[in-house]
Design a protein around this motif. Sequence first.
Motif, PDB file in Angstrom:
ATOM      1  N   GLY A 133      20.680  16.613  39.902  1.00  0.00           N
ATOM      2  CA  GLY A 133      19.664  17.485  39.337  1.00  0.00           C
ATOM      3  C   GLY A 133      19.122  18.454  40.381  1.00  0.00           C
ATOM      4  N   GLU A 134      17.886  18.874  40.185  1.00  0.00           N
ATOM      5  CA  GLU A 134      17.240  19.803  41.121  1.00  0.00           C
ATOM      6  C   GLU A 134      16.804  19.036  42.359  1.00  0.00           C
ATOM      7  OE1 GLU A 134      14.019  21.538  38.992  1.00  0.00           O
ATOM      8  OE2 GLU A 134      15.284  23.048  38.032  1.00  0.00           O
ATOM      9  N   THR A 135      17.318  19.440  43.513  1.00  0.00           N
ATOM     10  CA  THR A 135      16.970  18.700  44.726  1.00  0.00           C
ATOM     11  C   THR A 135      17.246  19.530  45.965  1.00  0.00           C
ATOM     12  OG1 THR A 135      17.337  16.637  45.918  1.00  0.00           O
ATOM     13  CG2 THR A 135      19.259  17.629  44.887  1.00  0.00           C
ATOM     14  N   PRO A 136      16.397  19.371  46.993  1.00  0.00           N
ATOM     15  CA  PRO A 136      16.711  19.983  48.283  1.00  0.00           C
ATOM     16  C   PRO A 136      17.747  19.138  49.008  1.00  0.00           C
ATOM     17  CG  PRO A 136      14.626  18.811  48.421  1.00  0.00           C
ATOM     18  CD  PRO A 136      15.089  18.689  46.996  1.00  0.00           C
ATOM     19  N   ILE A 137      18.660  19.778  49.736  1.00  0.00           N
ATOM     20  CA  ILE A 137      19.673  19.049  50.498  1.00  0.00           C
ATOM     21  C   ILE A 137      19.593  19.422  51.981  1.00  0.00           C
ATOM     22  CG2 ILE A 137      21.246  18.729  48.554  1.00  0.00           C
ATOM     23  CD1 ILE A 137      22.880  21.123  49.647  1.00  0.00           C
ATOM     24  N   SER A 138      18.509  20.061  52.376  1.00  0.00           N
ATOM     25  CA  SER A 138      18.316  20.429  53.773  1.00  0.00           C
ATOM     26  C   SER A 138      17.455  19.383  54.469  1.00  0.00           C
ATOM     27  CB  SER A 138      17.662  21.809  53.872  1.00  0.00           C
ATOM     28  OG  SER A 138      16.559  21.920  53.001  1.00  0.00           O
ATOM     29  N   THR A 139      17.508  19.361  55.796  1.00  0.00           N
ATOM     30  CA  THR A 139      16.674  18.459  56.583  1.00  0.00           C
ATOM     31  C   THR A 139      15.236  18.963  56.570  1.00  0.00           C
ATOM     32  OG1 THR A 139      17.114  19.694  58.616  1.00  0.00           O
ATOM     33  CG2 THR A 139      18.611  17.880  58.081  1.00  0.00           C
ATOM     34  N   THR A 140      14.318  18.112  56.973  1.00  0.00           N
ATOM     35  CA  THR A 140      12.897  18.490  56.955  1.00  0.00           C
ATOM     36  C   THR A 140      12.583  19.575  57.978  1.00  0.00           C
ATOM     37  OG1 THR A 140      12.433  16.643  58.457  1.00  0.00           O
ATOM     38  CG2 THR A 140      12.132  16.257  56.080  1.00  0.00           C
ATOM     39  N   ASP A 141      13.408  19.702  59.023  1.00  0.00           N
ATOM     40  CA  ASP A 141      13.153  20.720  60.035  1.00  0.00           C
ATOM     41  C   ASP A 141      13.990  21.985  59.834  1.00  0.00           C
ATOM     42  OD1 ASP A 141      15.571  19.592  60.652  1.00  0.00           O
ATOM     43  OD2 ASP A 141      15.227  19.524  62.826  1.00  0.00           O
ATOM     44  N   SER A 142      14.694  22.083  58.718  1.00  0.00           N
ATOM     45  CA  SER A 142      15.504  23.262  58.438  1.00  0.00           C
ATOM     46  C   SER A 142      14.607  24.454  58.136  1.00  0.00           C
ATOM     47  CB  SER A 142      16.432  22.998  57.249  1.00  0.00           C
ATOM     48  OG  SER A 142      17.197  24.142  56.948  1.00  0.00           O
ATOM     49  N   ARG A 143      14.859  25.582  58.803  1.00  0.00           N
ATOM     50  CA  ARG A 143      14.061  26.789  58.553  1.00  0.00           C
ATOM     51  C   ARG A 143      14.438  27.435  57.226  1.00  0.00           C
ATOM     52  NH1 ARG A 143      15.590  28.081  63.811  1.00  0.00           N
ATOM     53  NH2 ARG A 143      16.657  29.973  63.117  1.00  0.00           N
ATOM     54  N   VAL A 144      15.640  27.177  56.764  1.00  0.00           N
ATOM     55  CA  VAL A 144      16.100  27.672  55.469  1.00  0.00           C
ATOM     56  C   VAL A 144      16.255  26.468  54.538  1.00  0.00           C
ATOM     57  CG1 VAL A 144      17.952  28.847  54.219  1.00  0.00           C
ATOM     58  CG2 VAL A 144      17.314  29.616  56.520  1.00  0.00           C
ATOM     59  N   THR A 145      15.618  26.521  53.382  1.00  0.00           N
ATOM     60  CA  THR A 145      15.742  25.421  52.426  1.00  0.00           C
ATOM     61  C   THR A 145      17.052  25.555  51.663  1.00  0.00           C
ATOM     62  OG1 THR A 145      13.338  25.345  52.154  1.00  0.00           O
ATOM     63  CG2 THR A 145      14.661  24.232  50.480  1.00  0.00           C
ATOM     64  N   LEU A 146      17.813  24.472  51.646  1.00  0.00           N
ATOM     65  CA  LEU A 146      19.056  24.430  50.882  1.00  0.00           C
ATOM     66  C   LEU A 146      18.789  23.662  49.593  1.00  0.00           C
ATOM     67  CD1 LEU A 146      21.410  23.448  53.851  1.00  0.00           C
ATOM     68  CD2 LEU A 146      21.001  25.742  52.950  1.00  0.00           C
ATOM     69  N   LEU A 147      19.109  24.273  48.453  1.00  0.00           N
ATOM     70  CA  LEU A 147      18.766  23.699  47.156  1.00  0.00           C
ATOM     71  C   LEU A 147      19.988  23.580  46.256  1.00  0.00           C
ATOM     72  CD1 LEU A 147      15.544  25.796  46.395  1.00  0.00           C
ATOM     73  CD2 LEU A 147      15.579  23.336  46.869  1.00  0.00           C
ATOM     74  N   VAL A 148      20.061  22.481  45.539  1.00  0.00           N
ATOM     75  CA  VAL A 148      20.984  22.366  44.416  1.00  0.00           C
ATOM     76  C   VAL A 148      20.140  22.465  43.151  1.00  0.00           C
ATOM     77  CG1 VAL A 148      22.610  20.901  43.173  1.00  0.00           C
ATOM     78  CG2 VAL A 148      22.587  20.898  45.684  1.00  0.00           C
ATOM     79  N   ILE A 149      20.442  23.446  42.309  1.00  0.00           N
ATOM     80  CA  ILE A 149      19.682  23.660  41.067  1.00  0.00           C
ATOM     81  C   ILE A 149      20.666  23.845  39.918  1.00  0.00           C
ATOM     82  CG2 ILE A 149      18.003  25.108  39.854  1.00  0.00           C
ATOM     83  CD1 ILE A 149      16.828  25.930  42.507  1.00  0.00           C
ATOM     84  N   PRO A 150      20.785  22.882  39.029  1.00  0.00           N
ATOM     85  CA  PRO A 150      21.644  23.087  37.856  1.00  0.00           C
ATOM     86  C   PRO A 150      21.173  24.299  37.058  1.00  0.00           C
ATOM     87  CG  PRO A 150      21.044  20.776  38.077  1.00  0.00           C
ATOM     88  CD  PRO A 150      20.192  21.539  39.058  1.00  0.00           C
ATOM     89  N   THR A 151      22.084  25.162  36.733  1.00  0.00           N
ATOM     90  CA  THR A 151      21.692  26.357  35.991  1.00  0.00           C
ATOM     91  C   THR A 151      21.460  26.024  34.525  1.00  0.00           C
ATOM     92  OG1 THR A 151      22.230  28.686  35.613  1.00  0.00           O
ATOM     93  CG2 THR A 151      24.044  27.097  35.373  1.00  0.00           C
ATOM     94  N   ASP A 152      20.705  26.843  33.858  1.00  0.00           N
ATOM     95  CA  ASP A 152      20.486  26.711  32.414  1.00  0.00           C
ATOM     96  C   ASP A 152      20.432  28.113  31.831  1.00  0.00           C
ATOM     97  OD1 ASP A 152      19.791  26.048  29.811  1.00  0.00           O
ATOM     98  OD2 ASP A 152      18.449  24.435  30.432  1.00  0.00           O
TER      99      ASP A 152
END
Length: 502
Positions: free
Chosen positions: A467-486
């Motif tokens: 589902g919708e979730t961040p996959i980046s580390t807590t110290d990542s300056r860029v947030t990496l996201l998985v977001i199922p499209t709708d």
Amino acid sequence: MVLPGPGVIRLDPQSTTGAFEPPVQPPPFPLPCRRFSTGSPQETRPTQTNLEVRRQAVGVPVEQAALHGVPFAFGAPFAFFSLRDIPISMATILVLNCGSSTIKFQLLDMPAGRRLLKGAIEKIGQQESKGRISYDASLEPFRRFSSPQEEHPSSKGSPPSLEESLPAISYADAFDWLFAHLPPTLPLDAIGHRVVHGGPYFNQTVRITQEVVEHIQACSSLAPLHNPIQLEGIRLCKTHHGEIPQFASFDTAFHRDKPEVHRIFALPRQLCTQFGYEKYGFHGASHRYVARRAAALLQRPLEELRLISCHLGGGSSITAIHRGKALDTTATYGTCTGMPMGSRSGDIDVAVILDLILQQGYSPQEVSDILYNQSGLFGISGISSDMAELERLEQAGHEGAHLAREYYVYMIKKFIGAFAALLEGVDAIIFTGGIGEKDHDIRERVCRSLGWLGARIDLTKNRGAQGETPISTTDSRVTLLVIPTDEELEIALEITEALENI
């Protein structure tokens, strides 16, 4: 805004302020909404007026609020939403995504965004063809099944569903099946269609008229795998329910406001003007939807964000989004540009195309078939256009499958790097679409090379992403996201807005 727990913001009828209240039961089904047919008053269901809405207390689901960029905490089910942003009328909208061998559809209760049913008819024209539908539990009294054995008994907590074998079903018969399995007592207010190419004609969702049909037809040469079959879907819906208004949502519309310098080709301006050559862009509904969701998940206004949206699937495109608007994108004039896709080439040196025609004796139609149907992942691997199958083959040591996946990753990294420079920094990178959502190995290969950008992937989060979730580390300056499209929900929201102007 972080809420204390499940519940709603209950709005003051005399203002646009509100206070938190615990959960309430949803309204009974079906909800009142407009019915369009011949236009006579007897055939129109009651419509709430603006004053009536303002006199009612309204609880707003977070799915609706987030689509408008309202911030909320991860997991919070409801969020504040101003009364002036709530569409007045309620509507039941059927959204269709017609492909050459598959028809995907959803029935949505708007503006709440409640999915009443979701289904698909797959492998149309083949012996393996089948139709499947999952229903909202509240629709159970209204379901129709072709035969009792085709109903799948639902396990506790799962929605009732239907799956039926439809050997060698034709496209027209597929629509017969679809409409026969809609809830018979629930009137439709509108039918929406995803249309891939709108050319220079459309920058928003529009009601379908004969003129609109002609414009879609005019763009068919630019999307030969999509526009013709989507026109067939429009025609068949009109045959079944000519009294219900139909709307077209164009993949290209989201990209129409790109800066001029990002839309033009370095060709003679007279040619571009005469023949409409420009960089259009695709997957607009998907890019718009995940951008809004990213803003909600980041708890920041969309207008402040620099995003790179990677829609990776059977069709793929990557889009740079600046302050909520498309800035640049990989897919440009036709649907075989940019990213390599299942059977489409992606970017290719035009000299190769000229050589095939001028020196090697291929006809333009043969070259078109090569670019659209024989290239991409299929062309490189020599065996399959399906990324999941290529992953299995790569693990088994297939050299062509490995090369196809490596080339796909290379192109994603190349475009992310270019768009990061164009945006002058990135706040989040979004992975969506079938490959973007499900292929953790592709995401890992891409993100491991983005440390220079300040992006750090959490391998454990990435491999377990659901589902919708961040996959980046807590110290990542860029947030990496998985977001199922709708895309269907996004299209339904656009149609809801359009209905208000009828």
